[in-house]
Motif scaffolding. Structure first.
Motif: not given
Length: 286
Positions: A140-148
């Motif tokens: 989940s965090i990796l997904y948010q990092i990609i967006q950021a």
């Protein structure tokens, strides 16, 4: 014993602990039947080609099993009672490991130099723990990092990898390493987003031994404690000469432990924002 396939009965302990057989300790060893696992290790050292575990007498309709560390390089499986009854002493049996395609989701952010950094997380398991979501949290965090990181320019090329597979990601991670070798890619470092949550313990990273790498001296990592990685699904990366770390923040995390404070809302909001922010700050400097 050399090149022999050994047929063994499922033990009482394996049978009694079958419901919790997927629980793992912090060194990557699967917890089920420690005595049986050690015996399999001895068979492996003696040159055995593999093992078959027959069903327990109280559960003849189930296949026998004993769960072992993914690091044990010996083929084996549980078999059903009807098949076990057909086996005869001296019969030739071949164990062919089950092969399946390892599917990955990989996003590549192209940098301006030839350095490459991999940030990976596992999709193959999830479980509530002491302020941790075992597999789902890191993904989940990796997904948010990609967006950021969208539209952010970096010097190093960053590969964001969601690992699919079995064995807590071991097979998937080693398979992905083989893919990198085929492509001629040698990353400078690999970060695995591991036990992520909102625990009271300080954030820390695991390395092989207590080794600290130069890339840990960046702003986000300068105050992070280094701990020993022990047995890891990233051992093959280290053996290939790649610096590997596992990012964690819950020392006491265990599966199937759920506290009142460890709510989905807290994990998905407060913890998510904090982890994404400090990892994005570091990635921007690569």
């Amino acid at each position: 014993m050399t090149d022999k396939i050994v047929v063994l009965p499922m033990t009482d302990e394996s049978f009694e602990k079958r419901d919790g057989a997927y629980e793992v300790d912090h060194y990557g060893e699967v917890l089920n039947d420690e005595l049986a696992n050690r015996y399999l290790s001895k068979l492996n050292e003696a040159g055995a080609a593999g093992y078959l575990i027959t069903p327990h007498k109280e559960a003849p309709d189930e296949s026998g099993f004993v769960y072992v560390s993914a690091a044990l390089q010996m083929d084996g499986t549980g078999i059903y009672e009807d098949l076990a009854a057909l086996l005869e002493d001296g019969q030739t049996v071949v164990i062919e490991p089950f092969k399946t395609e390892m599917v990955y989701t990989e996003f590549i952010q192209q940098g301006t130099n030839d350095k490459e950094v991999i940030v990976m997380a596992r999709l193959d398991s999830s479980g509530f723990g002491d302020h941790a979501l075992i597999g789902l949290g890191g993904a989940s965090i990796l997904y948010q990092i990609i967006q950021a990181m969208d539209d952010v320019e970096t010097e190093a090329t960053i590969r964001y990898v969601f690992l699919n597979g079995y064995g807590e990601g071991y097979e998937a991670s080693t398979h992905y390493l083989d893919m990198l070798k085929e492509r001629g890619v040698t990353p400078r470092s690999v970060l695995l987003l591991d036990l992520i949550g909102t625990g009271e313990t300080d954030r820390f990273v695991k390395t092989h031994g207590m080794k600290s790498y130069p890339f840990l001296d960046g702003a986000s990592f300068e105050d992070v404690e280094v701990r020993s990685l022990g047995v890891s699904l990233l051992d093959e990366y280290r053996e290939a000469g790649i610096d590997v770390i596992s990012v964690n923040d819950s020392i006491t995390a265990e599966q199937d432990v759920f506290t009142e404070e460890d709510t989905i809302e807290r994990l998905s909001e407060e913890a998510m924002r904090e982890h994404v922010e400090w990892l994005v700050d570091w990635l921007k400097t690569q």
